[in-house]
Design a protein around this motif. Structure first.
Motif, PDB file in Angstrom:
ATOM      1  N   LYS A 121      -2.869  -2.665  -6.255  1.00 60.29           N
ATOM      2  CA  LYS A 121      -3.886  -2.895  -7.273  1.00 60.29           C
ATOM      3  C   LYS A 121      -5.283  -2.774  -6.683  1.00 60.29           C
ATOM      4  CE  LYS A 121      -1.008  -5.788 -10.239  1.00 60.29           C
ATOM      5  NZ  LYS A 121      -0.778  -7.124 -10.821  1.00 60.29           N
ATOM      6  N   LEU A 122      -5.478  -3.325  -5.490  1.00 57.14           N
ATOM      7  CA  LEU A 122      -6.778  -3.216  -4.836  1.00 57.14           C
ATOM      8  C   LEU A 122      -7.103  -1.759  -4.512  1.00 57.14           C
ATOM      9  CD1 LEU A 122      -6.687  -6.248  -2.364  1.00 57.14           C
ATOM     10  CD2 LEU A 122      -8.211  -5.975  -4.322  1.00 57.14           C
ATOM     11  N   GLU A 123      -6.075  -1.022  -4.167  1.00 57.62           N
ATOM     12  CA  GLU A 123      -6.238   0.381  -3.796  1.00 57.62           C
ATOM     13  C   GLU A 123      -6.871   1.195  -4.925  1.00 57.62           C
ATOM     14  OE1 GLU A 123      -3.050   2.371  -1.086  1.00 57.62           O
ATOM     15  OE2 GLU A 123      -2.638   2.996  -3.135  1.00 57.62           O
ATOM     16  N   THR A 124      -6.522   0.855  -6.161  1.00 55.93           N
ATOM     17  CA  THR A 124      -7.001   1.644  -7.296  1.00 55.93           C
ATOM     18  C   THR A 124      -8.488   1.465  -7.542  1.00 55.93           C
ATOM     19  OG1 THR A 124      -6.475  -0.099  -8.900  1.00 55.93           O
ATOM     20  CG2 THR A 124      -4.734   1.505  -8.398  1.00 55.93           C
ATOM     21  N   THR A 125      -9.076   0.385  -7.034  1.00 56.47           N
ATOM     22  CA  THR A 125     -10.497   0.132  -7.278  1.00 56.47           C
ATOM     23  C   THR A 125     -11.320   0.085  -5.992  1.00 56.47           C
ATOM     24  OG1 THR A 125     -10.080  -2.267  -7.267  1.00 56.47           O
ATOM     25  CG2 THR A 125     -10.018  -1.143  -9.399  1.00 56.47           C
ATOM     26  N   ALA A 126     -10.688   0.277  -4.849  1.00 56.57           N
ATOM     27  CA  ALA A 126     -11.401   0.196  -3.576  1.00 56.57           C
ATOM     28  C   ALA A 126     -12.467   1.290  -3.477  1.00 56.57           C
ATOM     29  CB  ALA A 126     -10.418   0.331  -2.419  1.00 56.57           C
ATOM     30  N   VAL A 127     -13.569   0.945  -2.839  1.00 56.23           N
ATOM     31  CA  VAL A 127     -14.617   1.947  -2.609  1.00 56.23           C
ATOM     32  C   VAL A 127     -14.472   2.575  -1.231  1.00 56.23           C
ATOM     33  CG1 VAL A 127     -16.233   0.834  -4.179  1.00 56.23           C
ATOM     34  CG2 VAL A 127     -16.242   0.194  -1.748  1.00 56.23           C
ATOM     35  N   ALA A 128     -13.673   1.948  -0.371  1.00 57.34           N
ATOM     36  CA  ALA A 128     -13.403   2.508   0.962  1.00 57.34           C
ATOM     37  C   ALA A 128     -12.014   2.079   1.411  1.00 57.34           C
ATOM     38  CB  ALA A 128     -14.453   2.048   1.971  1.00 57.34           C
ATOM     39  N   ILE A 129     -11.290   3.008   2.015  1.00 58.94           N
ATOM     40  CA  ILE A 129      -9.945   2.738   2.522  1.00 58.94           C
ATOM     41  C   ILE A 129      -9.833   3.347   3.916  1.00 58.94           C
ATOM     42  CG2 ILE A 129      -7.468   3.098   2.198  1.00 58.94           C
ATOM     43  CD1 ILE A 129      -8.007   3.459  -0.793  1.00 58.94           C
ATOM     44  N   ALA A 130      -9.361   2.556   4.853  1.00 59.37           N
ATOM     45  CA  ALA A 130      -9.142   3.046   6.214  1.00 59.37           C
ATOM     46  C   ALA A 130      -7.690   2.787   6.587  1.00 59.37           C
ATOM     47  CB  ALA A 130     -10.074   2.348   7.206  1.00 59.37           C
ATOM     48  N   GLU A 131      -7.024   3.791   7.123  1.00 59.25           N
ATOM     49  CA  GLU A 131      -5.597   3.685   7.441  1.00 59.25           C
ATOM     50  C   GLU A 131      -5.339   3.996   8.908  1.00 59.25           C
ATOM     51  OE1 GLU A 131      -3.053   3.072   5.271  1.00 59.25           O
ATOM     52  OE2 GLU A 131      -3.589   3.834   3.290  1.00 59.25           O
ATOM     53  N   TRP A 132      -4.455   3.205   9.503  1.00 54.05           N
ATOM     54  CA  TRP A 132      -3.939   3.516  10.828  1.00 54.05           C
ATOM     55  C   TRP A 132      -2.422   3.530  10.745  1.00 54.05           C
ATOM     56  CZ3 TRP A 132      -3.160   5.217  15.480  1.00 54.05           C
ATOM     57  CH2 TRP A 132      -2.152   4.669  16.281  1.00 54.05           C
ATOM     58  N   SER A 133      -1.775   4.539  11.312  1.00 47.86           N
ATOM     59  CA  SER A 133      -0.314   4.571  11.358  1.00 47.86           C
ATOM     60  C   SER A 133       0.142   5.160  12.676  1.00 47.86           C
ATOM     61  CB  SER A 133       0.256   5.392  10.207  1.00 47.86           C
ATOM     62  OG  SER A 133       1.679   5.409  10.297  1.00 47.86           O
ATOM     63  N   GLN A 134       1.074   4.468  13.291  1.00 45.57           N
ATOM     64  CA  GLN A 134       1.636   4.934  14.559  1.00 45.57           C
ATOM     65  C   GLN A 134       3.009   5.562  14.376  1.00 45.57           C
ATOM     66  OE1 GLN A 134       2.189   2.150  13.216  1.00 45.57           O
ATOM     67  NE2 GLN A 134       3.367   0.675  14.422  1.00 45.57           N
ATOM     68  N   THR A 135       3.521   5.584  13.136  1.00 47.73           N
ATOM     69  CA  THR A 135       4.908   6.029  12.933  1.00 47.73           C
ATOM     70  C   THR A 135       5.048   7.189  11.951  1.00 47.73           C
ATOM     71  OG1 THR A 135       5.143   4.269  11.277  1.00 47.73           O
ATOM     72  CG2 THR A 135       5.943   3.801  13.519  1.00 47.73           C
ATOM     73  N   VAL A 136       4.403   7.078  10.780  1.00 53.83           N
ATOM     74  CA  VAL A 136       4.548   8.107   9.746  1.00 53.83           C
ATOM     75  C   VAL A 136       3.188   8.415   9.132  1.00 53.83           C
ATOM     76  CG1 VAL A 136       6.919   7.433   9.176  1.00 53.83           C
ATOM     77  CG2 VAL A 136       4.991   6.422   7.911  1.00 53.83           C
ATOM     78  N   VAL A 137       3.120   9.516   8.410  1.00 51.42           N
ATOM     79  CA  VAL A 137       1.910   9.843   7.658  1.00 51.42           C
ATOM     80  C   VAL A 137       1.679   8.750   6.621  1.00 51.42           C
ATOM     81  CG1 VAL A 137       0.873  11.479   6.027  1.00 51.42           C
ATOM     82  CG2 VAL A 137       2.177  12.324   8.006  1.00 51.42           C
ATOM     83  N   PRO A 138       0.457   8.217   6.492  1.00 50.42           N
ATOM     84  CA  PRO A 138       0.195   7.183   5.484  1.00 50.42           C
ATOM     85  C   PRO A 138       0.598   7.644   4.090  1.00 50.42           C
ATOM     86  CG  PRO A 138      -1.658   7.355   6.997  1.00 50.42           C
ATOM     87  CD  PRO A 138      -0.739   8.500   7.315  1.00 50.42           C
ATOM     88  N   GLY A 139       1.075   6.719   3.275  1.00 56.81           N
ATOM     89  CA  GLY A 139       1.584   7.065   1.951  1.00 56.81           C
ATOM     90  C   GLY A 139       0.595   7.823   1.088  1.00 56.81           C
ATOM     91  N   LEU A 140      -0.685   7.509   1.199  1.00 61.91           N
ATOM     92  CA  LEU A 140      -1.689   8.185   0.382  1.00 61.91           C
ATOM     93  C   LEU A 140      -1.859   9.654   0.739  1.00 61.91           C
ATOM     94  CD1 LEU A 140      -4.490   5.473   0.107  1.00 61.91           C
ATOM     95  CD2 LEU A 140      -3.066   6.364  -1.750  1.00 61.91           C
ATOM     96  N   LEU A 141      -1.305  10.060   1.873  1.00 61.09           N
ATOM     97  CA  LEU A 141      -1.432  11.455   2.307  1.00 61.09           C
ATOM     98  C   LEU A 141      -0.099  12.191   2.334  1.00 61.09           C
ATOM     99  CD1 LEU A 141      -3.923  11.063   5.329  1.00 61.09           C
ATOM    100  CD2 LEU A 141      -4.440  11.463   2.916  1.00 61.09           C
TER     101      LEU A 141
END
Length: 281
Positions: free
Chosen positions: A103-123
């Protein structure tokens, strides 16, 4: 794997029910309209979309554009029914700890992702997500996997906003080298990473395998900033996760993300490495 749900084959029906309800409600509203039945083409013109989009929504097999539920409620005077069903659709396919993050994702003005295992879901591409879900849920019915993939793809609508959030992602080099779903799937996925790196509001970086240890090695991290300036951090494991809001912990994890970003390849160098890996497949 991120975004999975526990359960047997009956979960597939539960996951897809809100979507079927949405499809049936739209078809009924269109065909039983008091002022006269609308064809799919007529409804499409009214809401400024294509008739094929309406057809696929009514077929329960298409991501619902985020602006349409509210428009449907307005023109059919359904008192928020389509909006409520849409929220249920979005929430299905996500374990409880991830629902607030979504829910926060839908209104966020900035999102930063780190992943060491898989491509982040948004990508993730649909094929890449499907391979992950299938590996994580080998006994799941095909309908359940299909519904989970569809739910994940719907999250990516935020990039189609008129004003999308500022987005940055850092992935470990192992992520782009790990063969998920086969060469064709990985080529498509790496191409999407490259395309996101070219977006004016996005940054994609790769942390080399030779980089030293850091504070975020144990888990993927998402940092979300709201329009009011509030920053929250979501961390996720295989079957658990948490939303971190305590200011001191948020500052620590945000600083740790900054260190990872500083240790990663530049965006241009990251793109060169991704392209090199893609061409070698």
């Amino acid at each position: 794997m991120p975004g999975q749900r526990e359960g047997d084959g009956t979960a597939a029906k539960a996951v897809s029910d809100p979507r079927r309800e949405f499809a049936e409600a739209l078809r009924d509203a269109r065909e039983l309209r008091l002022a006269g039945k609308w064809t799919q083409a007529q409804l499409a013109r009214e809401v400024r979309t294509s008739s094929s989009t309406i057809s696929r929504i009514e077929g329960s097999d298409f991501p619902i554009p985020s602006n349409l539920p509210e428009i449907f409620d307005q023109i059919f005077e359904t008192d928020g029914r389509f909006k409520d069903l849409y929220e249920r659709i979005r929430e299905q396919g996500y374990v409880a700890h991830a629902q607030r993050r979504m829910k926060l994702e839908t209104t966020a003005v900035a999102i930063a992702e780190w992943s060491q295992t898989v491509v982040p879901g948004l990508l993730q591409t649909p094929s890449y997500a499907r391979a992950l879900f299938r590996a994580g849920k080998p006994r799941a019915a095909n309908d359940e996997i299909k519904a989970l993939v569809r739910a994940r793809m719907e999250r990516q609508e935020l990039f189609q906003r008129k004003s999308p959030p500022d987005f940055s992602a850092v992935v470990c080099e192992s992520v782009i080298r790990r063969n998920v779903g086969g060469a064709d799937v990985m080529r498509e996925q790496l191409a999407v990473l490259l395309s996101h790196g070219k977006r004016p509001t996005s940054v994609v970086q790769v942390l080399p395998l030779g980089a030293s240890c850091h504070a975020l090695m144990d888990a993927p991290v998402s940092i979300l900033t709201t329009a009011s300036g509030t920053v929250v951090v979501h961390t996720e494991g295989i079957r658990s996760g948490s939303m971190i809001e305590e200011p001191g912990d948020v500052r620590h994890l945000s600083r740790s993300y900054d260190v990872v970003t500083a240790s990663a390849l530049s965006p241009d160098a990251s793109a060169e490495l991704i392209l090199k890996v893609m061409e070698a497949l």
